[in-house]
Write an enzyme that holds these catalytic residues in place. Structure first.
Site, mmCIF file in Angstrom:
data_model
loop_
_atom_site.group_PDB
_atom_site.id
_atom_site.type_symbol
_atom_site.label_atom_id
_atom_site.label_comp_id
_atom_site.label_asym_id
_atom_site.label_seq_id
_atom_site.Cartn_x
_atom_site.Cartn_y
_atom_site.Cartn_z
ATOM 1 N N LYS A 63 0.856 -1.186 0.000
ATOM 2 C CA LYS A 63 0.000 0.000 0.000
ATOM 3 C C LYS A 63 0.886 1.228 0.000
ATOM 4 O O LYS A 63 2.037 1.179 0.456
ATOM 5 C CB LYS A 63 -0.869 0.027 1.258
ATOM 6 C CG LYS A 63 -2.123 0.860 1.112
ATOM 7 C CD LYS A 63 -3.207 0.055 0.415
ATOM 8 C CE LYS A 63 -4.530 0.760 0.392
ATOM 9 N NZ LYS A 63 -5.613 -0.194 0.074
HETATM 10 N N1 GLU Z 1 -7.412 0.001 -3.001
HETATM 11 C C1 GLU Z 1 -8.155 -1.184 -3.269
HETATM 12 C C2 GLU Z 1 -8.180 -2.082 -2.046
HETATM 13 O O1 GLU Z 1 -8.008 -1.621 -0.930
HETATM 14 C C3 GLU Z 1 -7.707 -1.894 -4.545
HETATM 15 C C4 GLU Z 1 -6.285 -2.340 -4.569
HETATM 16 C C5 GLU Z 1 -5.834 -2.875 -5.934
HETATM 17 O O2 GLU Z 1 -6.630 -2.959 -6.847
HETATM 18 O O3 GLU Z 1 -4.650 -3.192 -6.032
HETATM 19 O O4 GLU Z 1 -8.447 -3.238 -2.135
#
Ligand code: GLU
Length: 419
Positions: free
Chosen positions: A105
């Site tokens: 993240k």
């Molecule tokens: N931000 C989204 C999540 O928390 C998607 C992450 C992604 O598609 O890599 O799952």
């Protein structure tokens, strides 16, 4: 109530699952620590000529099952412990739906609503350059999260491609369609939440038609969830955004609300009106007596301070970490069923995976194909979590972690510790 630390929440649930699975402390020791944590300073020339330095992060929690995968958050409250928790949740989310990724993240401490498009693009480009040594289609693949969208992903993809000297589609997902974005990706998280909501209602022998729901948050996930649950015949009695909430006992006019919000990104619910609705606060929305409550905003919305006042029968966690660990026990004791984030909101990363698969093969699938493949992953994942929770007499959250922790630990064990 101690200081809220989302990463401690993650560790608590992982430990609980590991104990049931019979894993030793040594088995899970390595997954307690993110593999890499990068903090960067992002100097940006603002529109007024001043220089402002923003703080950013990219954290890779695990790459045991594949490249790190997870979004980039632009929000004033971004901090290291939050990004660490969000990265770890991605590891377990990808594991529970069994897509070949680890978890990562990123985030930048900024308020996109107060930035011009030029400033937003400058932050995105400099941030991408700063984390470029870590990311790449085979290493770590960012995507949108709170405060970012397809346009931001397009700038990230362009910046990375410029640095490499050639076009690299697969470095981020959730891109504009023209740059290899998957059809259906924009709606994927909300669509997954809709599948999950229907699955839990079905398991409990309840009809989704006419069932009441309240949705906290009208960002990408909340608004698409509202749209799709409304289409499925559910009665959405309340929705909210940063400006507060609105309630209508006979159900809100969701298409009208979404049209109003989409006209201008600065439009807020506080200026929306329809006959018979009343204004409520975000706190009041969470405490409504509804069949399904969908927190689709930020983490730690339901905690020790309000858990005993929650009246919904079912909570579907569309946000990441909306329920603090301390509240889980209270909700469970009250008989409230919680469908955990790592399962309920996995639709986004599943379609991110489809986007990456299409990018590396240079093919493109129709939206129907994407939606069908998404359902074919979400429904069996839900059944697997339901079944294991029933067998082990656990909550659905623990059930999801039983599956996810096993997959991550077993992958780690099979690779063994290097060197
Ligand atoms: N931000 C989204 C999540 O928390 C998607 C992450 C992604 O598609 O890599 O799952």
């Amino acid at each position: 109530m101690g200081q809220y630390n989302p990463y401690d929440n993650v560790l608590k649930v992982v430990k609980e699952a590991a104990d049931i699975l019979g894993y030793s402390d040594s088995d899970i020791e390595a997954i307690k620590y993110p593999e890499r944590e990068l903090k960067v300073a992002i100097p940006v020339r603002m529109d007024d000529g001043t220089t402002h330095v923003f703080e950013g992060y990219r954290i890779q929690h695990s790459t045991s099952r594949g490249p790190a995968k997870g979004g980039i958050r632009f929000h004033p409250a971004v901090n290291l412990d939050e990004v660490k928790a969000l990265a770890a949740w991605m590891t377990f989310k990808c594991a529970v739906v069994n897509i070949p990724y680890g978890g990562g993240k990123g985030g930048v401490v900024c308020d996109p609503n107060k930035l011009s498009e030029n400033e937003l693009r400058a932050i995105t480009r400099r941030f991408t350059a700063a984390i470029a040594p870590l990311i790449g289609p085979e290493q770590d693949i960012p995507a949108p999260d709170v405060g970012t969208n397809a346009a931001v992903m397009g700038w990230m993809m362009d910046t990375y491609s410029m640095l490499k000297g050639h076009c690299v589609h697969g470095v981020v997902t959730g891109k504009p369609i023209e740059l290899g974005g998957a059809l259906g990706r924009n709606e994927a998280t909300g669509r997954g939440v809709m599948f999950t909501t229907k699955n839990i209602l079905r398991k409990l022998g309840l009809d989704s038609n006419g069932a009441t729901a309240a949705i906290q948050g009208m960002g990408n996930v909340g608004s698409i969830t509202a749209k799709l649950l409304y289409k499925e015949g559910m009665k959405i009695v309340a929705v909210s955004d940063v400006s507060g909430g609105i309630y209508h006992q006979d159900g809100l006019n969701i298409p009208a609300i979404l049209e109003y919000l989409s006209k201008d990104r600065r439009n807020l619910l506080e200026d929306y009106n329809e006959d018979g609705m009343i204004r409520i606060s975000n706190e009041e929305l969470l405490e409504l007596d509804v069949k399904v409550l969908v927190p689709a905003a930020l983490e730690n919305q339901i905690n020790a301070s309000n858990a005993d006042r929650i009246k919904a029968d079912i909570i579907v966690e569309a946000a990441n970490g909306p329920i603090a660990a301390e509240a889980d026990e209270t909700l469970n004791a009250k008989g409230i069923i919680v469908v955990p984030d790592i399962l309920a909101n996995a639709g986004g990363v599943v379609v991110s995976y489809f986007e990456w698969v299409q990018n590396i093969q240079s093919v493109s699938w129709t939206e129907e194909t994407v939606n069908e493949k998404l359902k074919n992953i979400m429904d069996p994942a839900f059944d697997a979590v339901w079944n294991i929770a029933e067998q082990q007499h656990t909550t659905l959250r623990t059930g999801a972690y039983l599956i996810a922790v096993k997959r991550v630990v077993d992958a780690k064990k099979a690779r063994a510790i290097w060197p």
